[in-house]
Each structure stands twice: as C-alpha cells, then as structure tokens.
Design an enzyme around this catalytic site. Structure first.
Site, PDB file in Angstrom:
ATOM      1  N   ARG A 126      66.804 107.737  23.479  1.00 62.60           N
ATOM      2  CA  ARG A 126      65.415 106.823  24.021  1.00 62.60           C
ATOM      3  C   ARG A 126      64.651 108.266  24.087  1.00 62.60           C
ATOM      4  NH1 ARG A 126      67.667 102.457  23.090  1.00 62.60           N
ATOM      5  NH2 ARG A 126      68.049 101.482  24.984  1.00 62.60           N
ATOM      6  N   SER A 155      75.968  92.434  26.145  1.00 61.78           N
ATOM      7  CA  SER A 155      75.388  93.148  25.727  1.00 61.78           C
ATOM      8  C   SER A 155      75.618  94.450  24.819  1.00 61.78           C
ATOM      9  CB  SER A 155      74.170  93.054  26.365  1.00 61.78           C
ATOM     10  OG  SER A 155      74.574  94.561  27.531  1.00 61.78           O
TER      11      SER A 155
END
Length: 409
Positions: free
Chosen positions: A98, A181
């Site tokens: 990230r 997911s």
C-alpha cells in the site's frame, strides 16, 4: 471539501468492477477529471484491459506502470531485514504494497496537477488507513476521496445496478456472489470473505492460488542455496538475480513444495478480528534463510535487540505507518545491523516445510575452536564459568535467602 471543489483526482485503479464503478461515480458525483493509475506489483493480472477500460470511460491521462522491482527492492527487502511478522505469523504481503501505491499516486497527482486522490478500500478494512496515512505523510494538503465511506451503494446488488445503469461492463462471474475476495502481489496472495468468514470451517482447496497442497508436493526434498549481501538476498543456487526475479524464483520453488500457506485470524487496526488465508511461498523461504545467515553473522545482543523491536516494526507496517518517523528510525537501526549479514544459506524444502541445513559467511562469528567438545588448546578456560555463574546467581541467592524469613547467605 465540497464535491464541486475537486477538479482533478488520481484514482488507484485496478480495472475491476469496484474501481470501475468508483471511476464513473467520481465523474458523475464530483464532476471532475479522473486520472487512473494502475500498478503492476506482480499480481499476475494482464493490465492492458485496465487501460482499455479507462479509455472507454473517457479518461485522458492513464498511468499503467511496472513497479515490481521497486516494490521488492525498496519495500519488501527492507521489511525482511527486520524478519517482520505481524502477530507472530503474518508476513505483511498486503500491508507492504500500500505505501508504494500511495507514494506513486501522490507523485502522479503532483505531476498532473491533481488536487485529490481516491482509493477503493472499504470503511471496514485496514487498507483505507494505510493509503490515507501515506497520502497525508507525503502531501499534507491533499484531498482524499474514499467512495465506500461516502456513497449509498451499500450492497453488491446496488453496485451491479449502478454498473448496468452506467453501461459498465460486468464479467459473468461478477453477477453472482463471489466465493471470496483475493488481493495479490509478487510477495503474496490473500483471500478473505464469503466462504472464509466462518473461522471454524477449514478453507477449501480452491482458495489456494499460489501453492500446491503439501500432501501433493514431491516425495523427495528440494535443496537450494540463497546468497546474501549486506542483509539482502542476491542469488539463488549461485545465479545472481534482480530483486523481483529472485522473489519470483523463490515463489516457484515454494509453490512446487507446498510452502507458505497460512490460515489466520488477525486483529485489524480498525478494531475487529478478521480471518484471512495467506500464501507467501517465496517470502516464507526468504524469512528462514535470512534468519539462518543472521544466526552466524550477528552479535548476540544485536540479534536479541532486533528481535525485541520486530513486533513493533511489524505493527507499524500493518497499521500503515511506513512513512512515519518511528518506522524510519527503526529501519535505520535495523539496517545498521546488516553490513555483516553476508554469506550463503542452504535450505531443504519438503512438503510445506523449510529447513536450514547449512550456513557460511566470511563474517561468521561462529568459532569451531571455541565451541568444540574436543581439546580447544586454551581458547576457552572452563574455570571462568564458575565466577560468571556465581555473579549471575547472586541476586537469586539473595532473594531466596530473604524468602526464608530473613535468612542470610
């Protein structure tokens, strides 16, 4: 800031359904120009469809960039110098990706004159924190748009309805309930949600994307060597490789030997517990190898200090503080321990396990002459141990004497 005040926003764009909906939502809600940024971090997806989708939405400035080498060299390897594990198990594969995405978003925003950035993280997860802490650390006055915290598309059904209303292509497998997911990059894959939400239920084999099952792994072990220079891996089986190529090679070795699976219930920064299934094949091998070479090259107290600081360092990365001063300070300390961490480690890979079977270094602190059970020719005076032990025992003897109702030695 009011929606009408945003003129140009840089969106972290995967090309998938969620970020495609976000792209159109930004255009319709904010009435602003959207710039898309798609990063190749080794997730394995073909990225040109993301470019074509962005063009379909009328996006004029589209950035699709291969950041694999930067990711491994500047983010993964520094983290592995610390042997970082969150809550003793998680190798931080999503967490470490990230800050790089956020950093590049801010760089693009400054280059194109954007006044805002946007991400697709939900309001329940850690990623919203990671993205936004990085944004603000790098550009304090940036405007951040987090659609999942603003819009009323609160269900998969509403998301699909919005997509159909705005002519957003929907893959056939997106119309039903996705079984789970997946987030992936060159370091790992993580699977969450849906069929994985019950922590009492074992993951189906279909969950695993990057490893064969240990039971299906070869019946004969694979022996490899990894060379390190100043704390970073530089070669596998004697072949010098770039950072991304080296991790790719280790991923293949780990995959073929069923290495790197983790079923974990972790504590999210936002307060809830979540269950995830992680696969970090190359990283699992790399962690064992790095600890192996450190075992002969690091001074005892330096190694123990590193280990005592590691949980704090890992927590900072997990919580999104990569660009915080305390993480930089810890990184400086960790990096100062690594110049001597040079040499070769041999490992045996076998049915999900990684075992160090040999280590050698020109900087080795291991002395056969001192440690031998044979004649050490005066290298170590065993009589010295008596005084050492008595001094170490002094406080224990004093405590024990007091415990005997004021007795004395």
């Amino acid at each position: 800031m009011a929606a009408t005040a945003v003129k140009k926003v840089v969106l972290a764009y995967s090309g998938g359904l969620d970020t495609s909906v976000i792209l159109r939502w930004l255009q319709t809600t904010y009435g602003c120009e959207v710039v898309t940024f798609t990063a190749d971090l080794g997730q394995g997806d073909e990225l040109e469809p993301a470019r074509r989708k962005a063009e379909m939405f009328g996006v004029r400035e589209i950035f699709v960039e291969d950041l694999r080498e930067t990711f491994v060299r500047d983010f993964v390897f520094p983290m592995f110098r610390a042997n970082a594990l969150y809550e003793g198990q998680y190798l931080l594969g999503t967490s470490i990706a990230r800050p790089l995405i956020a950093q590049r978003q801010i760089e693009i925003a400054e280059a194109v004159g954007a006044d805002a950035v946007a991400h697709g993280a939900t309001g329940k997860g850690n990623d919203q924190v990671r993205f936004e802490l990085a944004y603000y650390a790098l550009k304090p006055d940036i405007t951040v748009i987090a659609p999942w915290r603003e819009w009323d598309l609160t269900s998969r059904t509403k998301l699909l309805e919005f997509a159909e209303q705005h002519q957003i292509p929907i893959a056939k497998d997106k119309r039903g309930e996705a079984p789970f997911s997946v987030d992936a990059n060159l370091l790992h894959s993580s699977s969450e949600g849906k069929i994985l939400e019950d922590p009492a239920r074992a993951p189906d084999e279909m969950v695993y994307q990057r490893t064969i099952s240990p039971e299906a792994a070869p019946d004969r072990p694979t022996v490899i060597s990894i060379d390190f220079a100043h704390g970073d891996p530089v070669a596998v089986d004697g072949e010098t490789l770039s950072p991304a190529a080296l991790l790719t090679r280790l991923n293949a070795l780990g995959r073929d030997n069923g290495i790197g699976r983790l079923d974990l219930v972790e504590n999210r920064f936002v307060g809830m517990k979540s269950r995830g299934v992680y696969e970090t094949p190359g990283g699992t091998i790399l962690l064992a190898a790095h600890r192996g070479i450190e075992s002969i090259t690091l001074d005892r107290e330096a190694a123990h200090l590193k280990d005592s600081l590691m949980p704090r360092y890992a927590e900072l990365i997990y919580n999104g503080f990569w660009f915080a001063p305390e993480r930089r300070m810890l990184q400086a300390l960790i990096d100062a321990s690594q110049p001597s961490v040079t040499g070769r480690v041999r490992l045996k890979l076998y049915k999900g396990n990684v075992t160090v079977i040999g280590r050698e270094s020109p900087n080795s602190l291991y002395s056969t002459r001192v440690v031998t059970f044979e004649d050490d020719q005066g290298a170590y005076n065993q009589a010295d141990a008596q005084g050492f032990i008595r001094l170490q025992a002094l406080r224990l003897r004093l405590g024990a004497a007091v415990g005997r109702r004021g007795g004395t030695l």
